[in-house]
Scaffold this motif. Structure first.
Motif, PDB file in Angstrom:
ATOM      1  N   ASP A 440       0.851  -1.445   0.198  1.00  0.00           N
ATOM      2  CA  ASP A 440       0.200  -0.463  -0.109  1.00  0.00           C
ATOM      3  C   ASP A 440       1.103   0.857   0.051  1.00  0.00           C
ATOM      4  OD1 ASP A 440       0.055  -0.369   2.587  1.00  0.00           O
ATOM      5  OD2 ASP A 440      -0.535  -0.421   3.933  1.00  0.00           O
ATOM      6  N   ASP A 441       2.214   1.166  -0.709  1.00  0.00           N
ATOM      7  CA  ASP A 441       3.333   2.272  -0.317  1.00  0.00           C
ATOM      8  C   ASP A 441       3.447   2.455  -2.145  1.00  0.00           C
ATOM      9  OD1 ASP A 441       3.244   3.107   1.858  1.00  0.00           O
ATOM     10  OD2 ASP A 441       3.755   1.497   3.067  1.00  0.00           O
ATOM     11  N   ALA A 442       4.581   3.082  -1.544  1.00  0.00           N
ATOM     12  CA  ALA A 442       5.531   3.645  -3.168  1.00  0.00           C
ATOM     13  C   ALA A 442       7.067   4.046  -2.574  1.00  0.00           C
ATOM     14  CB  ALA A 442       4.474   5.054  -3.780  1.00  0.00           C
ATOM     15  N   VAL A 470       5.088  11.393   3.766  1.00  0.00           N
ATOM     16  CA  VAL A 470       3.425  10.656   4.596  1.00  0.00           C
ATOM     17  C   VAL A 470       2.085  11.516   3.975  1.00  0.00           C
ATOM     18  CG1 VAL A 470       2.048  10.144   5.918  1.00  0.00           C
ATOM     19  CG2 VAL A 470       4.859   9.681   6.420  1.00  0.00           C
ATOM     20  N   SER A 471       1.571  10.489   3.267  1.00  0.00           N
ATOM     21  CA  SER A 471       0.378  10.694   2.798  1.00  0.00           C
ATOM     22  C   SER A 471      -0.993  10.080   3.245  1.00  0.00           C
ATOM     23  CB  SER A 471      -0.092  10.559   0.734  1.00  0.00           C
ATOM     24  OG  SER A 471      -1.415  11.074   0.832  1.00  0.00           O
ATOM     25  N   VAL A 472      -1.676  11.723   3.565  1.00  0.00           N
ATOM     26  CA  VAL A 472      -2.858  11.695   4.747  1.00  0.00           C
ATOM     27  C   VAL A 472      -4.327  12.729   3.919  1.00  0.00           C
ATOM     28  CG1 VAL A 472      -3.725  11.451   6.744  1.00  0.00           C
ATOM     29  CG2 VAL A 472      -1.633  11.202   6.898  1.00  0.00           C
ATOM     30  N   GLY A 473      -4.816  11.268   3.589  1.00  0.00           N
ATOM     31  CA  GLY A 473      -6.568  12.435   2.789  1.00  0.00           C
ATOM     32  C   GLY A 473      -5.146  13.522   1.498  1.00  0.00           C
ATOM     33  N   ASP A 474      -5.471  14.371   1.357  1.00  0.00           N
ATOM     34  CA  ASP A 474      -4.962  15.459   0.128  1.00  0.00           C
ATOM     35  C   ASP A 474      -4.658  15.799   1.388  1.00  0.00           C
ATOM     36  OD1 ASP A 474      -5.819  17.365   2.753  1.00  0.00           O
ATOM     37  OD2 ASP A 474      -7.437  18.390   0.834  1.00  0.00           O
ATOM     38  N   ARG A 546       6.267  15.470  -6.875  1.00  0.00           N
ATOM     39  CA  ARG A 546       6.164  15.247  -8.244  1.00  0.00           C
ATOM     40  C   ARG A 546       6.305  13.835  -8.630  1.00  0.00           C
ATOM     41  NH1 ARG A 546      -0.161  16.984  -8.069  1.00  0.00           N
ATOM     42  NH2 ARG A 546      -0.152  18.936  -6.513  1.00  0.00           N
ATOM     43  N   ALA A 547       7.793  15.125  -9.509  1.00  0.00           N
ATOM     44  CA  ALA A 547       8.259  14.523 -10.285  1.00  0.00           C
ATOM     45  C   ALA A 547       9.248  12.921 -10.566  1.00  0.00           C
ATOM     46  CB  ALA A 547       9.717  15.010 -11.191  1.00  0.00           C
ATOM     47  N   PHE A 553       0.093  11.996  -6.732  1.00  0.00           N
ATOM     48  CA  PHE A 553      -0.546  12.713  -5.423  1.00  0.00           C
ATOM     49  C   PHE A 553      -1.396  14.810  -6.821  1.00  0.00           C
ATOM     50  CE2 PHE A 553       4.050  12.917  -4.684  1.00  0.00           C
ATOM     51  CZ  PHE A 553       3.769  12.811  -2.989  1.00  0.00           C
ATOM     52  N   GLU A 554      -2.389  13.890  -7.549  1.00  0.00           N
ATOM     53  CA  GLU A 554      -3.234  13.622  -8.223  1.00  0.00           C
ATOM     54  C   GLU A 554      -4.063  14.929  -7.740  1.00  0.00           C
ATOM     55  OE1 GLU A 554      -4.705  10.714 -10.609  1.00  0.00           O
ATOM     56  OE2 GLU A 554      -3.321  10.618 -12.074  1.00  0.00           O
ATOM     57  N   HIS A 555      -4.502  14.326  -6.098  1.00  0.00           N
ATOM     58  CA  HIS A 555      -5.850  14.891  -5.314  1.00  0.00           C
ATOM     59  C   HIS A 555      -4.837  15.142  -3.680  1.00  0.00           C
ATOM     60  CE1 HIS A 555      -8.379  12.463  -7.975  1.00  0.00           C
ATOM     61  NE2 HIS A 555      -7.504  11.583  -7.225  1.00  0.00           N
ATOM     62  N   ALA A 556      -3.369  15.284  -3.814  1.00  0.00           N
ATOM     63  CA  ALA A 556      -2.900  16.431  -3.015  1.00  0.00           C
ATOM     64  C   ALA A 556      -3.100  17.689  -3.047  1.00  0.00           C
ATOM     65  CB  ALA A 556      -1.779  15.827  -2.912  1.00  0.00           C
ATOM     66  N   SER A 557      -3.901  18.366  -2.040  1.00  0.00           N
ATOM     67  CA  SER A 557      -3.984  20.481  -2.647  1.00  0.00           C
ATOM     68  C   SER A 557      -2.235  20.632  -1.343  1.00  0.00           C
ATOM     69  CB  SER A 557      -4.398  20.297  -0.892  1.00  0.00           C
ATOM     70  OG  SER A 557      -4.454  19.937   0.263  1.00  0.00           O
TER      71      SER A 557
END
Length: 609
Positions: A440-442, A470-474, A546-547, A553-557
């Motif tokens: 579930d990671d990258a 670490v990604s949490v929601g957006d 992003r690179a 991170f399409e939905h990251a704010s």
């Protein structure tokens, strides 16, 4: 994805040396580097002095540019292995052990030796009579005079005595010298701590028990470390004066950098076995080199001791211009829905866990592996034999395309992984790298390349790329984790331990551990079906990353300045305080309960939720 070729091996039966498939008394391993002037004489004297024994001869060449390879290939009955670069003495031995076959003992020889008649038989006899783990011979110089080859276990007082007195005051107390100088010590067989590593006969069972030689030393101190581990395993080391070899010391030479490496590796040895003594030892060795300041060679050594940053410039493993693929087998390993014990099993048992995990795998893990800039790796995924058909259908297209291999297992130990890694990669390279990757990671697109570059520059053991996201929601957080779950283990193929040798936070118990900084190397997704479900790190703008993580991170704010300020001064200090308390509590529980006890404690906590 793995496009390596096997290291060239030349094998032809002739006269006394025996091929790879038959049992022998002794497997002889010689590591060569620019050894064209001496190797033929060593092999000739070994043949003539050991006619009553069955021997298998293995020569591992560390990328010699002289005629070493041609000379050895021309012998016909010698197994010749090209290591793929100048990997060092310990690495060469580890590679050679892979070709030892069925042998009662293993004889390690420097390439600039002459073996005198009866030497190997005398070593074997002492090995059997004493029940020792290994035996060393008397070492003579080029004029056939006995050298002082026996050593005492390194101690601060001995190092101080050698630094101050050198070869003067030969009769000084034993505690003030690491070199055994008494003539009587070279007249009869007896137990010793260790000896210079020009020639060592090792009982094969002991060699397997002690394991691989420590490749972090490259050259010098690797034999000190090996002898110590033999003794710590409960076996003895013996000196046998009836066995004699002549050491011409004409192999690779002694540049100022190699001299500096001898003292630096003495400090590394102390850091490994007695960390508290490493600092005082550096000071003592500085005194030793300072007293010889007029010699330019010793000035190089002194500068290396003064600044640890210079250590990386000293000789170390080097694959030269060889393509990485000829030297490295790299395996990514993912425990997809492999049955597990402890608290994780409770999470996996929840309704919808597998469906959620497949979605994360397809959204993050799979694209990150496919975007790697360095494609010299394989990917092994473990599945439960009871996996549902719909899961296999979801994975089928990637399996068919060769993106990853799948193995169905009810349980996998680190020993099982080592065996599966050999099957999955072909074990063609001089090094094995295993990387743990959760489903579930990258990984950053240059993750594999960064790990392999570290391996090519001599890093061995556990390797952690410490900086990640670490990604949490957006929202996205930057996090520094010195022993994170994206762990890598870089090692030889001889008795590999793999990245599953222990919990990722405990790998340093079993091997050297290295942490590297740099740009974020991994992305951890925090979600409601994860064992470790909490925010860590500092709030950050994902745009700059992003690179490295295409499409992640399409939905990251992009956080506002107000959000960054609130996080920096309120939320982050609270998180870091909680993380500190958790770390301390976990360390205390681990010390009190052990691994299994801590797992039971965590399982009870999760069961109550």
């Amino acid at each position: 994805m793995n496009s390596v070729n096997p290291p060239p091996v030349r094998l032809c039966r002739r006269s006394s040396f025996i091929g790879s498939d038959e049992p022998v008394d002794v497997a002889v391993i010689i590591v060569t580097f620019q050894s064209g002037r001496t190797i033929a004489e060593l092999v000739r004297t070994l043949r003539e002095s050991s006619a009553d024994l069955s021997l298998r001869m293995i020569v591992v060449d560390n990328a010699s540019s002289d005629d070493t390879a041609d000379i050895v290939r021309g012998m016909g009955d010698v197994i010749f292995v090209e290591s793929g670069g100048n990997l060092g003495y310990a690495a060469g031995i580890n590679i050679g052990m892979r070709f030892a076959g069925a042998a009662g003992s293993v004889l390690i020889l420097n390439p600039d030796l002459k073996v005198l008649p009866g030497a190997v038989s005398a070593l074997l006899a002492r090995l059997r009579v004493s029940g020792a783990g290994c035996v060393v011979p008397a070492v003579l110089d080029g004029a056939c005079r006995r050298t002082e080859s026996v050593r005492r276990e390194p101690r601060l007082l001995g190092a101080f005595g050698d630094a101050v007195f050198g070869s003067r005051w030969v009769a000084r107390p034993a505690a003030l010298s690491q070199i055994v100088r008494s003539p009587s010590a070279y007249e009869t067989p007896h137990r010793i701590d260790w000896a210079t590593g020009a020639a060592i006969l090792i009982d094969r069972r002991v060699a397997e028990e002690v394991g691989a030689w420590d490749e972090r030393f490259f050259l010098y101190s690797e034999e000190t470390d090996f002898f110590r581990r033999v003794r710590e395993s409960g076996h003895e080391v013996w000196f046998e004066p009836a066995a004699q070899v002549v050491h011409m010391e004409a192999g690779s030479g002694r540049s100022p950098e190699l001299v500096a490496l001898t003292v630096v590796n003495a400090v590394r040895y102390a850091e490994k076995h007695r960390p508290w003594s490493a600092g005082p030892l550096r000071l003592i060795l500085m005194l030793h080199e300072l007293r010889r300041w007029r010699d330019p060679t010793h000035r190089v050594a002194l500068r290396a001791l003064l600044r640890k940053q210079r250590w990386d410039s000293l000789p170390s493993a080097d694959f030269g211009d060889s393509p990485a693929g000829t030297a490295i087998d790299h395996l990514l390993v993912t425990r997809f829905n492999l049955p597990s014990r402890g608290p994780e099993s409770l999470i996996r048992a929840k309704e919808g866990w597998l469906q959620s995990r497949v979605g994360l795998f397809e959204r993050y893990t799979l694209p990150s592996v496919q975007s790697q800039t360095n494609r010299n790796f394989s990917w092994l995924i473990y599945l439960d034999p009871q996996s549902p058909e719909w899961l296999l259908d979801r994975l089928a297209s990637s399996m068919d395309a060769g993106v990853f291999q799948v193995l169905f297992r009810e349980e996998v130990t680190w020993e099982d992984l080592a065996a599966d890694a050999e099957e999955a990669t072909g074990a063609n390279g001089g090094l094995l790298i295993t990387t743990n990757l959760d489903n579930d990671d990258a990984l950053s697109s240059d993750f594999v390349d960064r790990v392999q570059r570290a391996a090519l520059h001599g890093v061995r053991g556990a390797l952690y790329l410490a900086n990640g996201l670490v990604s949490v929601g957006d929202r996205t957080y930057a996090w520094h984790d010195a022993d994170n779950a994206f762990c890598n283990v870089i090692e030889s193929w001889y008795k590999p331990q793999t990245a599953w040798r222990d919990w990722h936070i405990l790998l340093s118990r079993h091997m050297n551990s290295t942490t590297i900084g740099g740009a974020p190397a991994w992305l951890q997704i925090v979600h409601d079906r994860n064992v470790s479900n909490r925010i860590r790190g500092r709030l950050t703008d994902p745009t700059a990353h992003r690179a490295l993580f295409p499409d992640a991170f399409e939905h990251a704010s992009v956080p506002s300045q107000r959000s960054l300020t609130v996080d920096a001064y309120l939320a982050r200090p609270n998180r870091e305080t909680r993380e500190f308390v958790r770390a301390v509590a976990k360390g205390v529980l681990l010390a009190l309960l052990g691994k299994e006890g801590l797992e039971r404690f965590k399982e009870k906590r999760h069961a109550k939720r």
